[in-house]
Design an enzyme around this catalytic site. Structure first.
Site, short mmCIF file in Angstrom:
data_model
loop_
_atom_site.label_atom_id
_atom_site.label_comp_id
_atom_site.label_asym_id
_atom_site.label_seq_id
_atom_site.Cartn_x
_atom_site.Cartn_y
_atom_site.Cartn_z
N SER A 175 -5.81 6.81 -3.58
CA SER A 175 -4.50 6.32 -3.26
C SER A 175 -4.18 5.90 -2.37
O SER A 175 -4.44 5.27 -1.48
CB SER A 175 -3.50 6.79 -4.45
N ASP A 183 -4.57 1.71 -14.19
CA ASP A 183 -3.75 1.88 -12.68
C ASP A 183 -3.00 0.10 -12.43
O ASP A 183 -3.51 -1.35 -12.29
CB ASP A 183 -4.59 1.87 -12.15
N HIS A 223 -4.09 6.14 -13.09
CA HIS A 223 -4.30 6.32 -11.57
C HIS A 223 -4.62 7.45 -11.14
O HIS A 223 -4.06 8.36 -11.94
CB HIS A 223 -3.07 6.20 -10.26
#
Length: 324
Positions: free
Chosen positions: A170, A266, A298
């Site tokens: 991320s 995601d 995600h």
């Protein structure tokens, strides 16, 4: 209503107000370093800069026979094995989580054991209290500390500093890219890099990107990097944006191999795919690979470590780090 109490960014993970206050709704829990009997990995914290609050959590796996016994470890410094070194950057939107978070302790214990890595997990400063590029500077400083090899005996005795990797998820995936670009300009050698569901953005949507995803990144970036002159087209967050020399571009990627990982559900998937395609077409001389987890969202692997797709992802990472 007090204008300072206005919420400008509200997510399930954090809430940010117009005066830059933040409520962290998750990612504040921590666990101590130590021996993990389920993996045979020992971890410890090492302070790099106490004034900045910069520290790293090191993970050192023990031989399989010791791990299988699940007994307290012997002196880890007795090992003669040199291990590849992975510098890891946690996620959390640049504003939450830490190197001591339980989800990262679990992930990195498992990865160190499976892949035979000495892992250095970086506790960089968080925004909005410390706006970017503070987090990038901390992360690059940690890489330099690793390369110097004198910071800690675990690194000098057990780390193969000819084989240093970067990885992160991320926001940490975004940091991987930017630390690599900093290394390209003036930094230590990096063998490979892994970007897991990396957080990138841009003013114009890429193919398949939803307008809501573009808008969310724009709001977040305005808080975590308020000094960015080009907004979400700043190269820190949009690697596809044109950069002027001497700032490095994708073709200057300093490592030999890159693995870009995405998840089918995601919202960041289109950006991650575009990054992979741009790196492949950049003229860079290394090898870039794409790995997509079907039916997952995600950073699912942090919260569902035992599901089939998580196992497959870890298997792919192990293979990447093992390749020479």
């Amino acid at each position: 209503m007090d204008p300072s109490s206005e919420i400008i960014l509200d997510t399930p993970y954090f809430r940010i107000y117009s005066d830059r206050r933040i409520d962290r709704l998750m990612g504040t829990e921590t666990v101590p370093a130590g021996f993990d009997p389920s993996t045979g990995v020992t971890s410890k914290d090492v302070v790099i800069d106490s004034d900045a609050g910069l520290y790293v959590r090191l993970y050192l796996p023990l031989p399989d026979t010791v791990a299988a016994a699940a007994s307290p470890p012997p002196n880890v410094n007795d090992s003669k094995t040199k291990l590849p070194v992975l510098v890891y950057f946690h996620g959390g939107g640049f504003v939450t989580q830490s190197a001591a978070s339980p989800i990262y302790q679990r992930l990195l214990n498992a990865l160190a054991a499976r892949a035979g890595l000495l892992i250095v997990s970086v506790n960089y400063r968080l925004a909005p209290e410390h706006p970017l590029p503070a987090g990038y500077e901390d992360s690059f400083r940690a890489l330099e500390w690793v390369a110097a090899s004198g910071g800690d005996p675990w690194l000098s005795r057990h780390g193969d500093l000819r084989r240093v990797f970067l990885a992160g998820d991320s926001a940490g995936g975004n940091i991987v890219h930017n630390v690599a670009m900093m290394a390209a300009a003036s930094g230590p050698r990096v063998e490979g890099a892994v970007l897991l569901h990396a957080g990138f953005g841009g003013k114009e949507p890429v193919h398949g990107e939803a307008p809501a995803s573009v808008a969310l990144m724009e709001r977040l970036w305005g808080v975590v990097c308020p000094g960015a002159t080009d907004g979400v087209d700043d190269p820190w967050v949009n690697p596809l944006a044109a950069v002027a020399p001497p700032r490095p571009s994708l073709r200057d990627m300093p490592c030999e191999r890159v693995l870009v990982c995405g998840a089918e559900l995601d919202s960041l998937l289109p950006r991650d795919r575009a990054y992979y395609e741009a790196l492949a077409a950049s003229g860079w001389g290394g090898t870039v690979e794409w790995f997509e987890s079907k039916g997952q969202d995600h950073v699912f692997f942090l919260f569902k470590p035992d599901c089939g797709e998580s196992v497959a992802l870890i298997d792919r990472l192990v293979a990447f780090f093992a390749a020479n």
